[in-house]
Design a protein around this motif. Structure first.
Motif, PDB file in Angstrom:
ATOM      1  N   VAL A   1       0.845  -1.198   0.000  1.00 36.29           N
ATOM      2  CA  VAL A   1       0.000   0.000   0.000  1.00 36.29           C
ATOM      3  C   VAL A   1       0.882   1.250   0.000  1.00 36.29           C
ATOM      4  CG1 VAL A   1      -1.661   1.339   1.341  1.00 36.29           C
ATOM      5  CG2 VAL A   1      -1.978  -1.128   1.074  1.00 36.29           C
ATOM      6  N   GLY A   2       1.915   1.248   0.824  1.00 33.52           N
ATOM      7  CA  GLY A   2       2.837   2.379   0.844  1.00 33.52           C
ATOM      8  C   GLY A   2       3.556   2.545  -0.479  1.00 33.52           C
ATOM      9  N   GLY A   3       3.891   1.417  -1.123  1.00 32.18           N
ATOM     10  CA  GLY A   3       4.543   1.477  -2.424  1.00 32.18           C
ATOM     11  C   GLY A   3       3.664   2.114  -3.480  1.00 32.18           C
ATOM     12  N   ARG A   4       2.367   1.825  -3.427  1.00 38.05           N
ATOM     13  CA  ARG A   4       1.436   2.432  -4.374  1.00 38.05           C
ATOM     14  C   ARG A   4       1.378   3.950  -4.179  1.00 38.05           C
ATOM     15  NH1 ARG A   4      -2.116  -0.983  -7.044  1.00 38.05           N
ATOM     16  NH2 ARG A   4      -2.004  -3.179  -6.458  1.00 38.05           N
ATOM     17  N   LEU A   5       1.352   4.374  -2.913  1.00 41.83           N
ATOM     18  CA  LEU A   5       1.321   5.816  -2.632  1.00 41.83           C
ATOM     19  C   LEU A   5       2.604   6.488  -3.122  1.00 41.83           C
ATOM     20  CD1 LEU A   5      -0.209   5.741   0.959  1.00 41.83           C
ATOM     21  CD2 LEU A   5      -1.364   6.363  -1.174  1.00 41.83           C
TER      22      LEU A   5
ATOM     23  N   ARG B   1       3.096   9.479  -6.116  1.00 43.19           N
ATOM     24  CA  ARG B   1       3.840  10.728  -5.972  1.00 43.19           C
ATOM     25  C   ARG B   1       4.935  10.840  -7.023  1.00 43.19           C
ATOM     26  NH1 ARG B   1       6.751  13.222  -0.523  1.00 43.19           N
ATOM     27  NH2 ARG B   1       7.716  14.999  -1.568  1.00 43.19           N
ATOM     28  N   MET B   2       5.649   9.727  -7.276  1.00 40.57           N
ATOM     29  CA  MET B   2       6.715   9.738  -8.287  1.00 40.57           C
ATOM     30  C   MET B   2       6.146  10.042  -9.667  1.00 40.57           C
ATOM     31  SD  MET B   2       8.892   6.428  -6.957  1.00 40.57           S
ATOM     32  CE  MET B   2       9.895   6.336  -8.439  1.00 40.57           C
ATOM     33  N   ALA B   3       4.996   9.434  -9.995  1.00 43.73           N
ATOM     34  CA  ALA B   3       4.381   9.642 -11.308  1.00 43.73           C
ATOM     35  C   ALA B   3       3.996  11.107 -11.493  1.00 43.73           C
ATOM     36  CB  ALA B   3       3.166   8.739 -11.460  1.00 43.73           C
ATOM     37  N   GLU B   4       3.392  11.690 -10.471  1.00 44.49           N
ATOM     38  CA  GLU B   4       2.974  13.090 -10.556  1.00 44.49           C
ATOM     39  C   GLU B   4       4.177  14.029 -10.592  1.00 44.49           C
ATOM     40  OE1 GLU B   4       0.550  13.382  -7.118  1.00 44.49           O
ATOM     41  OE2 GLU B   4      -1.096  12.187  -7.969  1.00 44.49           O
ATOM     42  N   ARG B   5       5.180  13.730  -9.802  1.00 45.95           N
ATOM     43  CA  ARG B   5       6.358  14.601  -9.738  1.00 45.95           C
ATOM     44  C   ARG B   5       7.188  14.544 -11.005  1.00 45.95           C
ATOM     45  NH1 ARG B   5      10.720  12.233  -6.014  1.00 45.95           N
ATOM     46  NH2 ARG B   5      11.010  11.048  -7.956  1.00 45.95           N
ATOM     47  N   ASP B   6       7.379  13.334 -11.537  1.00 44.19           N
ATOM     48  CA  ASP B   6       8.289  13.135 -12.662  1.00 44.19           C
ATOM     49  C   ASP B   6       7.581  13.112 -14.015  1.00 44.19           C
ATOM     50  OD1 ASP B   6      10.275  12.936 -10.730  1.00 44.19           O
ATOM     51  OD2 ASP B   6      10.183  10.750 -10.667  1.00 44.19           O
ATOM     52  N   GLY B   7       6.227  13.158 -14.008  1.00 47.34           N
ATOM     53  CA  GLY B   7       5.492  13.144 -15.254  1.00 47.34           C
ATOM     54  C   GLY B   7       5.621  11.846 -16.024  1.00 47.34           C
ATOM     55  N   ILE B   8       5.656  10.728 -15.301  1.00 49.63           N
ATOM     56  CA  ILE B   8       5.775   9.421 -15.942  1.00 49.63           C
ATOM     57  C   ILE B   8       4.505   8.616 -15.688  1.00 49.63           C
ATOM     58  CG2 ILE B   8       8.285   9.391 -15.727  1.00 49.63           C
ATOM     59  CD1 ILE B   8       7.991   7.522 -13.329  1.00 49.63           C
TER      60      ILE B   8
ATOM     61  N   TYR C   1       2.040   5.971 -14.226  1.00 52.28           N
ATOM     62  CA  TYR C   1       1.956   5.400 -12.882  1.00 52.28           C
ATOM     63  C   TYR C   1       2.505   3.979 -12.846  1.00 52.28           C
ATOM     64  CZ  TYR C   1      -0.161   2.978  -8.921  1.00 52.28           C
ATOM     65  OH  TYR C   1      -0.359   2.194  -7.804  1.00 52.28           O
ATOM     66  N   ILE C   2       2.208   3.176 -13.845  1.00 51.68           N
ATOM     67  CA  ILE C   2       2.644   1.788 -13.834  1.00 51.68           C
ATOM     68  C   ILE C   2       4.165   1.683 -13.906  1.00 51.68           C
ATOM     69  CG2 ILE C   2       2.555   1.330 -16.317  1.00 51.68           C
ATOM     70  CD1 ILE C   2       1.281  -0.925 -13.441  1.00 51.68           C
ATOM     71  N   ASP C   3       4.814   2.631 -14.605  1.00 49.02           N
ATOM     72  CA  ASP C   3       6.281   2.642 -14.656  1.00 49.02           C
ATOM     73  C   ASP C   3       6.851   3.053 -13.298  1.00 49.02           C
ATOM     74  OD1 ASP C   3       6.313   1.867 -17.322  1.00 49.02           O
ATOM     75  OD2 ASP C   3       6.258   3.936 -18.051  1.00 49.02           O
ATOM     76  N   ALA C   4       6.182   3.993 -12.652  1.00 45.66           N
ATOM     77  CA  ALA C   4       6.620   4.397 -11.313  1.00 45.66           C
ATOM     78  C   ALA C   4       6.464   3.241 -10.331  1.00 45.66           C
ATOM     79  CB  ALA C   4       5.817   5.605 -10.841  1.00 45.66           C
ATOM     80  N   LEU C   5       5.359   2.495 -10.452  1.00 43.79           N
ATOM     81  CA  LEU C   5       5.139   1.361  -9.559  1.00 43.79           C
ATOM     82  C   LEU C   5       6.196   0.290  -9.774  1.00 43.79           C
ATOM     83  CD1 LEU C   5       3.282   0.131  -7.402  1.00 43.79           C
ATOM     84  CD2 LEU C   5       1.969  -0.913  -9.267  1.00 43.79           C
ATOM     85  N   ASP C   6       6.577   0.047 -11.015  1.00 47.28           N
ATOM     86  CA  ASP C   6       7.628  -0.929 -11.303  1.00 47.28           C
ATOM     87  C   ASP C   6       8.949  -0.494 -10.665  1.00 47.28           C
ATOM     88  OD1 ASP C   6       8.491  -3.352 -13.010  1.00 47.28           O
ATOM     89  OD2 ASP C   6       9.934  -1.805 -13.593  1.00 47.28           O
ATOM     90  N   SER C   7       9.229   0.794 -10.719  1.00 45.19           N
ATOM     91  CA  SER C   7      10.446   1.313 -10.102  1.00 45.19           C
ATOM     92  C   SER C   7      10.421   1.114  -8.588  1.00 45.19           C
ATOM     93  CB  SER C   7      10.611   2.797 -10.431  1.00 45.19           C
ATOM     94  OG  SER C   7      11.722   3.358  -9.769  1.00 45.19           O
ATOM     95  N   VAL C   8       9.263   1.349  -7.980  1.00 48.16           N
ATOM     96  CA  VAL C   8       9.124   1.171  -6.534  1.00 48.16           C
ATOM     97  C   VAL C   8       9.329  -0.296  -6.161  1.00 48.16           C
ATOM     98  CG1 VAL C   8       7.476   1.229  -4.617  1.00 48.16           C
ATOM     99  CG2 VAL C   8       7.659   3.173  -6.172  1.00 48.16           C
ATOM    100  N   TYR C   9       8.668  -1.195  -6.878  1.00 45.73           N
ATOM    101  CA  TYR C   9       8.809  -2.625  -6.585  1.00 45.73           C
ATOM    102  C   TYR C   9      10.258  -3.078  -6.776  1.00 45.73           C
ATOM    103  CZ  TYR C   9       3.756  -3.490  -6.283  1.00 45.73           C
ATOM    104  OH  TYR C   9       2.437  -3.513  -5.897  1.00 45.73           O
ATOM    105  N   SER C  10      10.931  -2.518  -7.780  1.00 51.11           N
ATOM    106  CA  SER C  10      12.330  -2.860  -8.013  1.00 51.11           C
ATOM    107  C   SER C  10      13.193  -2.482  -6.812  1.00 51.11           C
ATOM    108  CB  SER C  10      12.836  -2.146  -9.272  1.00 51.11           C
ATOM    109  OG  SER C  10      14.213  -2.379  -9.472  1.00 51.11           O
TER     110      SER C  10
END
Length: 209
Positions: free
Chosen positions: A165-169, A173-180, A182-191
């Motif tokens: 759940v924290g990873g999704r949040l 934030r990463m997606a909104e901040r970096d303009g990428i 969401y699914i790519d940001a989530l993959d980065s978080v899981y990595s």
């Protein structure tokens, strides 16, 4: 995998497949309209007209416009991909691969529309409240507990789902901040989480901040 996401237990019949195609078609036209006109400006009548069906047909599949957004066509794909990972695959790695494989199987437009759906689910208040119920610790723990043969109250499972759940949040934030996406940001978080919780072992500075 969301709170209600599980791999299908059987192959659907012809009638079920036709209903599923109609439901997916309605959602696809709706998402296109939401993307092009905006959420507020799009009506149920607009969606029905775009899909070339009657208003009553729309309501046979979705009780409200909001339900069009909450319906998840990708979640079953993720559940299947996760369940298909080789035995012995670390759990977080299996989840990451499942998400990646499910989204990789989508056409470019389908992936774009799924991003539209997820963004609206985060930014439209009434949708965010409803969508958030699927992405709670309890909502994630139930299907994972069934799959792993554990209790939903297993402390290790509860903590793991809390991390998800924290990873999704964090991904939002990463997606909104970096303009990428969401699914790519989530993959980065899981990595990052595959290597352990970032900063968890970092010694605190002497004397505070």
């Amino acid at each position: 995998m969301s709170g209600n996401g599980q791999a299908p237990a059987r192959n659907p019949g012809l009638r079920e497949r036709k209903k599923a195609r109609t439901r997916a078609d309605l959602q696809r036209h709706a998402l296109r309209l939401f993307r092009d006109r905006g959420w507020e400006a799009t009506t149920v009548d607009d969606i029905a007209a775009a899909a070339e069906v009657s208003r009553s047909t729309f309501f046979r599949y979705f009780a409200t416009k909001e339900q069009v957004l909450l319906h998840d066509e990708v979640d079953p794909l993720m559940a299947e991909a996760i369940a298909a990972q080789p035995p012995g695959t670390p759990l977080l790695t299996a989840l990451r691969r499942g998400v990646h494989e499910a989204f990789s199987s989508l056409s470019d437009e389908a992936r774009e529309l799924e991003e539209v759906r997820m963004e609206l689910g985060r930014t439209v208040p009434e949708l965010a409240t409803a969508a958030g119920r699927h992405y709670t610790v309890a909502g994630l723990a139930e299907p994972l507990a069934h799959w792993l043969g554990r209790s939903p109250d297993d402390p290790e499972l509860v903590v793991f789902c809390g991390v998800l759940v924290g990873g999704r949040l964090a991904a939002q934030r990463m997606a909104e901040r970096d303009g990428i996406a969401y699914i790519d940001a989530l993959d980065s978080v899981y990595s990052r989480l595959e290597d352990g919780i970032p900063l968890a072992d970092t010694p605190i500075p002497a004397g505070g901040s």
